[in-house]
Motif scaffolding. Structure first.
Motif, mmCIF file in Angstrom:
data_model
loop_
_atom_site.group_PDB
_atom_site.id
_atom_site.type_symbol
_atom_site.label_atom_id
_atom_site.label_comp_id
_atom_site.label_asym_id
_atom_site.label_seq_id
_atom_site.Cartn_x
_atom_site.Cartn_y
_atom_site.Cartn_z
ATOM 1 N N PHE A 233 0.857 -1.188 0.000
ATOM 2 C CA PHE A 233 0.000 0.000 0.000
ATOM 3 C C PHE A 233 0.889 1.232 0.000
ATOM 4 O O PHE A 233 2.110 1.136 0.145
ATOM 5 C CB PHE A 233 -0.958 0.010 1.198
ATOM 6 N N ASP A 285 -5.760 -0.556 8.447
ATOM 7 C CA ASP A 285 -5.813 -1.970 8.842
ATOM 8 C C ASP A 285 -5.125 -2.066 10.206
ATOM 9 O O ASP A 285 -3.917 -2.234 10.300
ATOM 10 C CB ASP A 285 -5.100 -2.821 7.798
ATOM 11 N N ARG A 310 -5.055 0.082 3.640
ATOM 12 C CA ARG A 310 -5.676 -0.551 2.481
ATOM 13 C C ARG A 310 -5.784 0.523 1.400
ATOM 14 O O ARG A 310 -6.544 1.483 1.551
ATOM 15 C CB ARG A 310 -7.056 -1.123 2.820
#
Length: 317
Positions: A233, A285, A310
Motif C-alpha cells: 500500500f 488496517d 488498504r
C-alpha cells in the motif's frame, strides 16, 4: 503522547522472586509522581531496545519505583537483558512514568485480574484502592504456587483477604471461573486485566459476553502476537511531501525512517502507544492492541509500528 524527560535511575535493590521474576527497585532525585496503572520505559543500549514495565510499587511511595520483570528467553531479548544488567548499583535510562491503564477510582466495585507477570499493575491498583477504602477483589492466576512471584508480599498485605490465588496445578475448584468470579455487570463496576494475550482475550471476551460494557473492561497488553505483513500500500507523509510504497514485509515506521522521517517507536508490537500517528485520509488496517474500539472507529490515528493501510493512507507527518 505526553512528553517526558529521560531520567537516570539507580538499581537500589533486586529480589529474584519465584517464577524467574526479578523485582527491581529504582531510585533517583525528585521522582515524578505515579498513578496506579503507570509504567516506565527503560532503554537497553546493548540490544538497542526500549521496553515498558508496569510499576508495582505503591503509588503513594515517593522514594523509589518498583517493577517486576519476567525473564523470558522466547522474547526478543529485552527481559533477558534487564535481568543481566539490573544489578544493585547499576544505572538505567528511563522515561516516564506514563499511564495508559488508569484506575477509575470512583467505581463502586473493582475486580483486578492478573495472569503471571500481568500481576504487576494490579498490585499498584490494589494498594491504591486499599488506601482509598474502596471495595475490590484481586484474582492472581499462575501455573503453580511455586512460580507465584509476590506471593509473600500479597499474603502479608493489609488487603490479603481480598486476594484470591488460582493455580493451574491445584484443585480445579480453585481455578478462575469467570462465570462464578466476575460480578454482575453494572455501570459502576470496572474490571482490569493484564497478562498473556490468550488469558486476556479469554477474560475480555467472557466479560463482554456477560454484559460488561467494553469501556468498563480495562486492559493492558505487555506483548502481543502481531502479524506485520500484508499487501502493498502507499503512505503519503503530507507535511513532508513524500509518498512511499510499503511492501509486504515493511512497516510504516521503518519505511519512514529510511526516508528521514522519524517516528518514535518503542515496543514494535502495538501495545505501548508511543508511535500513535494522526491519519488524515485512508482506510486503516489496525494490528495494534493499544487503541480502543472507539478510537479505531474514528479512523484518525494509528500505530505505525505494526498497523497497515488498504490502498493509500495520508499521515500528518
Amino acid at each position: 503522547m505526553t512528553d517526558t524527560q529521560t531520567m537516570t535511575l539507580t538499581v537500589s535493590e533486586r529480589i529474584d522472586d519465584r517464577g524467574g521474576i526479578a523485582r527491581i527497585r529504582l531510585t533517583g532525585d525528585d521522582l515524578p509522581p505515579v498513578s496506579a496503572g503507570a509504567h516506565l520505559d527503560i532503554y537497553l543500549p546493548e540490544v538497542d531496545l526500549w521496553r515498558q514495565y508496569s510499576l508495582c510499587s505503591d503509588p503513594a511511595e515517593t522514594g523509589f519505583y518498583e517493577i517486576g520483570v519476567l525473564k523470558d528467553p522466547a522474547s526478543r531479548g529485552g527481559s533477558v537483558e534487564v535481568h543481566r544488567i539490573a544489578q544493585p548499583g547499576a544505572t538505567l535510562s528511563v522515561e516516564g512514568p506514563r499511564n495508559h491503564f488508569p484506575l477509575e477510582e470512583s467505581a463502586a466495585t473493582t475486580v483486578l485480574l492478573g495472569g503471571g507477570i500481568g500481576i504487576t499493575p494490579m498490585i499498584a491498583m490494589a494498594k491504591r484502592l486499599h488506601a482509598l477504602g474502596k471495595p475490590f477483589t484481586l484474582h492472581y492466576c499462575t501455573r503453580s504456587r511455586d512460580v507465584t512471584a509476590f506471593y509473600d508480599e500479597l499474603t502479608a498485605a493489609p488487603f490479603a483477604g481480598r486476594v484470591v490465588f488460582h493455580h493451574d496445578d491445584e484443585d480445579p475448584a480453585q481455578k478462575l471461573d469467570l462465570g462464578r468470579d466476575l460480578p454482575a455487570p453494572s455501570p459502576d463496576t470496572h474490571l482490569y486485566v493484564c497478562g498473556p494475550q490468550g488469558f486476556m482475550d479469554w477474560v475480555i471476551d467472557s466479560a463482554e459476553a456477560a454484559g460488561h460494557a467494553t469501556a468498563n473492561v480495562h486492559r493492558e497488553y505487555f506483548s502481543a502476537d502481531v502479524d506485520l505483513t500484508g499487501d502493498t500500500f502507499e503512505v503519503e507523509a503530507r507535511a513532508s511531501g513524500l509518498t512511499l510504497t510499503i511492501g509486504p514485509d515493511d512497516t510504516i515506521a521503518k519505511k519512514l525512517a529510511e526516508h528521514g522521517i522519524k517516528v518514535e517507536v518503542k515496543c514494535e508490537e502495538g501495545v505501548c502507544g508511543t508511535c500513535v500517528t494522526d491519519v488524515l485520509e485512508g482506510e486503516i488496517d489496525h494490528r495494534d492492541q493499544f487503541l480502543t474500539d472507539e478510537e479505531r472507529e474514528d479512523g484518525d490515528q494509528m500505530c505505525v509500528c505494526c498497523s497497515r493501510g488498504r490502498g493509500k493512507l495520508v499521515l500528518d507527518l
